[in-house]
Design a protein around this motif. Structure first.
Motif, mmCIF file in Angstrom:
data_model
loop_
_atom_site.group_PDB
_atom_site.id
_atom_site.type_symbol
_atom_site.label_atom_id
_atom_site.label_comp_id
_atom_site.label_asym_id
_atom_site.label_seq_id
_atom_site.Cartn_x
_atom_site.Cartn_y
_atom_site.Cartn_z
ATOM 1 N N MET A 149 0.880 -1.078 0.209
ATOM 2 C CA MET A 149 0.009 -0.003 0.003
ATOM 3 C C MET A 149 0.812 1.254 0.024
ATOM 4 S SD MET A 149 -2.776 1.373 2.809
ATOM 5 C CE MET A 149 -1.357 2.145 3.812
ATOM 6 N N ARG A 150 0.660 2.007 -0.865
ATOM 7 C CA ARG A 150 1.119 3.391 -1.006
ATOM 8 C C ARG A 150 0.479 4.350 -0.258
ATOM 9 N NH1 ARG A 150 2.111 1.179 -6.205
ATOM 10 N NH2 ARG A 150 4.285 1.056 -6.786
ATOM 11 N N ARG A 151 1.143 5.589 -0.206
ATOM 12 C CA ARG A 151 0.632 6.781 0.641
ATOM 13 C C ARG A 151 -0.636 7.261 -0.217
ATOM 14 N NH1 ARG A 151 1.717 10.989 3.743
ATOM 15 N NH2 ARG A 151 1.377 13.281 2.801
ATOM 16 N N HIS A 152 -1.679 7.767 0.304
ATOM 17 C CA HIS A 152 -2.916 8.088 -0.189
ATOM 18 C C HIS A 152 -3.586 6.905 -0.796
ATOM 19 C CE1 HIS A 152 -1.608 12.031 1.029
ATOM 20 N NE2 HIS A 152 -0.764 12.166 -0.115
ATOM 21 N N GLU A 153 -3.552 5.657 -0.532
ATOM 22 C CA GLU A 153 -4.350 4.604 -0.920
ATOM 23 C C GLU A 153 -5.001 3.804 0.022
ATOM 24 O OE1 GLU A 153 -1.683 1.961 -3.038
ATOM 25 O OE2 GLU A 153 -1.219 3.454 -4.555
ATOM 26 N N LEU A 154 -5.977 3.166 -0.354
ATOM 27 C CA LEU A 154 -6.927 2.309 0.608
ATOM 28 C C LEU A 154 -6.261 1.360 1.470
ATOM 29 C CD1 LEU A 154 -10.167 1.968 -1.594
ATOM 30 C CD2 LEU A 154 -9.772 3.538 0.134
ATOM 31 N N THR A 155 -6.264 1.226 2.709
ATOM 32 C CA THR A 155 -5.742 0.053 3.503
ATOM 33 C C THR A 155 -6.771 -1.133 3.216
ATOM 34 O OG1 THR A 155 -7.297 0.342 5.368
ATOM 35 C CG2 THR A 155 -5.287 1.691 5.399
ATOM 36 N N ASP A 156 -6.313 -2.136 3.657
ATOM 37 C CA ASP A 156 -7.056 -3.566 3.414
ATOM 38 C C ASP A 156 -8.503 -3.338 4.197
ATOM 39 O OD1 ASP A 156 -4.923 -4.661 1.870
ATOM 40 O OD2 ASP A 156 -4.124 -5.798 3.604
ATOM 41 N N SER A 157 -8.460 -2.879 5.215
ATOM 42 C CA SER A 157 -9.721 -3.001 5.885
ATOM 43 C C SER A 157 -10.696 -1.788 5.284
ATOM 44 C CB SER A 157 -9.573 -2.520 7.423
ATOM 45 O OG SER A 157 -8.802 -1.296 7.541
ATOM 46 N N GLU A 158 -10.517 -0.838 4.862
ATOM 47 C CA GLU A 158 -11.163 0.210 4.122
ATOM 48 C C GLU A 158 -11.692 -0.354 2.723
ATOM 49 O OE1 GLU A 158 -8.754 4.273 5.580
ATOM 50 O OE2 GLU A 158 -8.339 3.323 3.780
ATOM 51 N N TRP A 159 -10.864 -1.447 2.093
ATOM 52 C CA TRP A 159 -11.245 -1.864 0.854
ATOM 53 C C TRP A 159 -12.239 -3.091 1.034
ATOM 54 C CZ3 TRP A 159 -12.224 -1.445 -3.804
ATOM 55 C CH2 TRP A 159 -12.178 -2.532 -4.641
ATOM 56 N N GLU A 160 -11.817 -3.747 2.414
ATOM 57 C CA GLU A 160 -12.912 -4.536 2.699
ATOM 58 C C GLU A 160 -14.426 -4.183 2.790
ATOM 59 O OE1 GLU A 160 -11.539 -6.796 5.842
ATOM 60 O OE2 GLU A 160 -9.884 -7.681 4.745
ATOM 61 N N ILE A 211 -10.221 2.650 -7.620
ATOM 62 C CA ILE A 211 -10.584 3.430 -6.590
ATOM 63 C C ILE A 211 -9.217 4.160 -5.991
ATOM 64 C CG2 ILE A 211 -11.603 3.319 -4.197
ATOM 65 C CD1 ILE A 211 -13.658 2.892 -6.391
ATOM 66 N N ASN A 212 -8.312 3.408 -5.644
ATOM 67 C CA ASN A 212 -7.089 3.963 -5.290
ATOM 68 C C ASN A 212 -6.658 5.318 -5.951
ATOM 69 O OD1 ASN A 212 -6.589 2.466 -3.024
ATOM 70 N ND2 ASN A 212 -5.264 1.120 -4.276
ATOM 71 N N MET A 272 -8.868 7.400 -7.424
ATOM 72 C CA MET A 272 -9.843 8.274 -7.083
ATOM 73 C C MET A 272 -9.441 9.034 -5.766
ATOM 74 S SD MET A 272 -13.455 6.235 -7.779
ATOM 75 C CE MET A 272 -13.748 5.628 -9.743
ATOM 76 N N VAL A 273 -9.208 7.951 -4.742
ATOM 77 C CA VAL A 273 -8.531 8.587 -3.491
ATOM 78 C C VAL A 273 -7.283 9.380 -3.622
ATOM 79 C CG1 VAL A 273 -7.828 7.904 -1.205
ATOM 80 C CG2 VAL A 273 -9.872 6.695 -2.117
ATOM 81 N N TYR A 274 -6.488 9.040 -4.435
ATOM 82 C CA TYR A 274 -5.331 9.862 -4.457
ATOM 83 C C TYR A 274 -5.347 11.366 -5.284
ATOM 84 C CZ TYR A 274 -0.513 10.714 -5.905
ATOM 85 O OH TYR A 274 0.740 11.309 -6.320
ATOM 86 N N LYS A 275 -6.287 11.355 -6.331
ATOM 87 C CA LYS A 275 -6.807 12.499 -6.708
ATOM 88 C C LYS A 275 -7.389 13.590 -5.829
ATOM 89 C CE LYS A 275 -8.937 15.544 -9.554
ATOM 90 N NZ LYS A 275 -9.914 16.509 -8.972
ATOM 91 N N ILE A 276 -8.273 13.091 -5.089
ATOM 92 C CA ILE A 276 -9.051 14.053 -4.118
ATOM 93 C C ILE A 276 -8.022 14.252 -3.013
ATOM 94 C CG2 ILE A 276 -10.915 13.873 -2.352
ATOM 95 C CD1 ILE A 276 -12.314 11.701 -4.006
ATOM 96 N N ARG A 277 -7.252 13.274 -2.626
ATOM 97 C CA ARG A 277 -6.084 13.534 -1.513
ATOM 98 C C ARG A 277 -5.126 14.622 -1.916
ATOM 99 N NH1 ARG A 277 -5.999 13.265 4.114
ATOM 100 N NH2 ARG A 277 -6.654 11.269 4.861
ATOM 101 N N THR A 278 -4.618 14.557 -3.220
ATOM 102 C CA THR A 278 -3.554 15.834 -3.707
ATOM 103 C C THR A 278 -4.139 16.611 -4.281
ATOM 104 O OG1 THR A 278 -3.493 14.174 -5.649
ATOM 105 C CG2 THR A 278 -1.878 13.639 -3.796
ATOM 106 N N TYR A 291 -2.230 3.786 -11.548
ATOM 107 C CA TYR A 291 -3.549 3.542 -11.576
ATOM 108 C C TYR A 291 -4.345 3.288 -12.747
ATOM 109 C CZ TYR A 291 -2.358 5.891 -7.109
ATOM 110 O OH TYR A 291 -1.750 6.007 -5.738
ATOM 111 N N GLY A 292 -3.729 3.236 -13.799
ATOM 112 C CA GLY A 292 -4.372 3.090 -15.119
ATOM 113 C C GLY A 292 -4.502 4.319 -15.857
ATOM 114 N N PRO A 293 -5.143 4.008 -16.894
ATOM 115 C CA PRO A 293 -5.377 5.356 -17.725
ATOM 116 C C PRO A 293 -6.459 6.195 -16.984
ATOM 117 C CG PRO A 293 -6.083 3.310 -19.274
ATOM 118 C CD PRO A 293 -5.642 2.858 -17.717
#
Length: 286
Positions: free
Chosen positions: A1-12, A34-35, A37-43, A54-56
């Motif tokens: 897991m990198r910075r600004h990404e979902l943890t395992d519990s959050e993804w569950e 989803i990671n 999206m979270v990275y975009k909103i975080r930064t 994160y793909g295209p």
């Protein structure tokens, strides 16, 4: 897991609520999207500047818009609220307030083809004109532990008292099992901006206790009327001191740079971003 990404519990918690494609070619992994999206909103970066891991970027953006229009993040937030309510983890001392967010120039181009923006279009997308430029106001109701229960977006110049009733009516915590969703707080705490006879009457009609300080001019007007001015509204200083929880909630939400400054053009996308950030606040508290 990198910075600004979902943890395992959050993804569950979020994974069961993500729509699955039944047919078609294999798509990019849901957690990776989803990671993004979270990275975009975080930064607060542009969609085009998303890291390639994160793909295209267009895939991430298209999926975000689809989820925003379908209410995926709203259902996810309600689901985690329902689990907390079942466990007795929600403090129904509800606090309401608002905060103004500056709209970036990239969010100000919503309108007709050619980038022109009319007054009607700005109102439709919760953009208001003020001395500082275009702004959006986030109206928020949170529980006694500082976690969002309901969100309402309006143009930045909209007064808080006008939006108090529709904000409370957005509180809707489903039950796990039979029963209607819970929509009624035990008590509402708000500042002087919500001190109006109409709002107090609305709360009394619903049987909701409230702690709202009386404005100075209202107190003076009541005193001038003598015995016809009525009794002063009840006010509990100890309970009112807990109102700092909603300020802490705003502080945590604005830790997301994509929330502290509005970059999204449409109100639907920006509300989805605020809802996703609210879900993450809940996921880290349960």
């Amino acid at each position: 897991m990198r910075r600004h990404e979902l943890t395992d519990s959050e993804w569950e918690l979020l994974a069961p609520l993500i729509p699955r494609a039944v047919t078609g070619r294999p798509r990019v992994e849901d957690r990776k999207i989803i990671n993004g999206m979270v990275y975009k909103i975080r930064t607060g970066i542009s969609w085009r500047d998303l890291p390639p891991r994160y793909g295209p970027w267009k895939t991430v953006y298209t999926r975000f818009r689809r989820y925003a229009l379908d209410g995926v993040f709203t259902r996810a937030l309600q689901q985690i609220q329902a689990q907390a309510d079942t466990a007795g983890d929600i403090d129904w001392l509800v606090q309401i307030d608002s905060t103004v967010v500056r709209a970036h120039q990239h969010a100000a181009g919503t309108g007709r083809k050619g980038g022109t923006t009319t007054r009607t279009n700005r109102n439709d997308h919760a953009l208001g004109r003020s001395r500082g430029g275009l702004t959006t106001k986030i109206h928020l109701a949170c529980d006694g532990k500082g976690r969002p229960l309901a969100i309402l977006l309006t143009p930045g110049q909209r007064h808080d008292s006008i939006c108090a009733r529709p904000l409370l009516e957005r509180i809707r915590v489903p039950r796990i099992g039979p029963g209607r969703p819970r929509c009624k707080p035990d008590q509402v705490v708000a500042d002087k901006a919500y001190s109006s006879r109409g709002f107090r009457a609305y709360l009394r009609q619903r049987g909701i206790a409230h702690v709202i300080p009386e404005k100075t001019d209202q107190r003076r007007h009541r005193h001038n009327r003598g015995r016809h001015g009525g009794r002063p509204p009840g006010f509990d200083q100890e309970i009112y001191r807990r109102r700092n929880m909603i300020e802490r909630c705003f502080n945590r939400l604005k830790g997301f740079r994509g929330i502290a400054t509005r970059y999204e053009k449409t109100a639907t996308s920006y509300e989805a971003a605020v809802t996703l950030a609210s879900f993450l606040l809940w996921a880290r508290s349960v």
